[in-house]
Scaffold this active site. Sequence first.
Site, mmCIF file in Angstrom:
data_model
loop_
_atom_site.group_PDB
_atom_site.id
_atom_site.type_symbol
_atom_site.label_atom_id
_atom_site.label_comp_id
_atom_site.label_asym_id
_atom_site.label_seq_id
_atom_site.Cartn_x
_atom_site.Cartn_y
_atom_site.Cartn_z
ATOM 1 N N SER A 124 0.801 -1.216 0.000
ATOM 2 C CA SER A 124 0.000 0.000 0.000
ATOM 3 C C SER A 124 0.837 1.270 0.000
ATOM 4 C CB SER A 124 -0.918 0.015 1.231
ATOM 5 O OG SER A 124 -1.798 -1.074 1.222
ATOM 6 N N HIS A 145 -0.699 -3.185 -7.042
ATOM 7 C CA HIS A 145 -1.582 -2.810 -5.943
ATOM 8 C C HIS A 145 -3.008 -3.225 -6.292
ATOM 9 C CE1 HIS A 145 -3.282 0.566 -3.190
ATOM 10 N NE2 HIS A 145 -3.349 -0.629 -2.626
ATOM 11 N N GLU A 157 -3.367 -1.024 -9.914
ATOM 12 C CA GLU A 157 -2.330 -0.001 -9.991
ATOM 13 C C GLU A 157 -0.975 -0.707 -10.023
ATOM 14 O OE1 GLU A 157 -1.432 4.169 -7.636
ATOM 15 O OE2 GLU A 157 -2.006 2.402 -6.452
ATOM 16 N N ASN A 195 -3.283 5.256 -2.812
ATOM 17 C CA ASN A 195 -3.232 5.373 -1.355
ATOM 18 C C ASN A 195 -2.735 6.719 -0.875
ATOM 19 O OD1 ASN A 195 -4.425 3.025 -0.773
ATOM 20 N ND2 ASN A 195 -2.620 1.952 -0.060
#
Length: 291
Positions: A124, A145, A157, A195
Amino acid sequence: MGFTTVGVVGAGVMGTGLAQAVAQAGIGVVLVDTGDDVLDRARRRIDEGLRLHRLLARSRGEDGPAPDRAEVQRRIEYTIDLGALARADFVVENITEDVDLKRPVYERMDEVCPPGTVFAANTSVIPITAIGAMTGRPDAVLGMHFMNPVPMRPMVEVIRGHHTSEATVERGRALLDALGKEAVVVADSPGFVTNRVLMLTVNEAAFLVQEGVADAAQVDRLFRECFGHRMGPLETADLIGLDTILASVEGLHTAFADSKYRPCPLLRRMVAAGLLGRKSGRGFHVYDHAK
């Protein structure tokens, strides 16, 4: 660019979702964690995920064949032995957001996996360049991700570290294509795109609740009905897990040394109290049972 076996390290919510998605795509999986109890729970969670997948497909009017749960499970090897990753041509790591925990795992993976095996970090916050430096193959390390729940999210991602090669990025794209997912490739930075924005939003929403400006239901309703979001920021936090949220915010605060990322005290207190969201049955909202 076919795949015979994908290794998945970490059998938590993200790891089990990923193992399910890979096995549903017809690819073998080696799912690794530290205890048989964790792996037993992962097996049950994947069975539940396959049942949910069929129910959601029916609700959308999709008439295709349901996943054969027994066949999907046969494609997954559950093990506590990282050495089993020697058979994997691609490995996705999903363990806790802690560099000190990740380092020995990557060092062991580097020992047992063939030179051509790509390592993807489903992290993250931790920069991919730093993770690549834990191995002797930084050019073969990238970030992927995934979003929760993994089998249902169409976008991933993908993060290119400083040394990540174009061949590694293309290998990552090929795996995602096999899973029916799309990729957006971004540069390496703590928190990446999703994030870095989301955690700041969740943290600020927690401050609003702490200050009594609004309660959690009001915050989430405003985001759903004013902006058309499917979930409000605090509902999203509960889905992710407030412990994961806190670790991510702390990671951003450390990485940027910027006070705008200071973790909300309410968030810290909730995590200390075990109010982690859906998986514990209560977070900013209350759920019928832990997921």
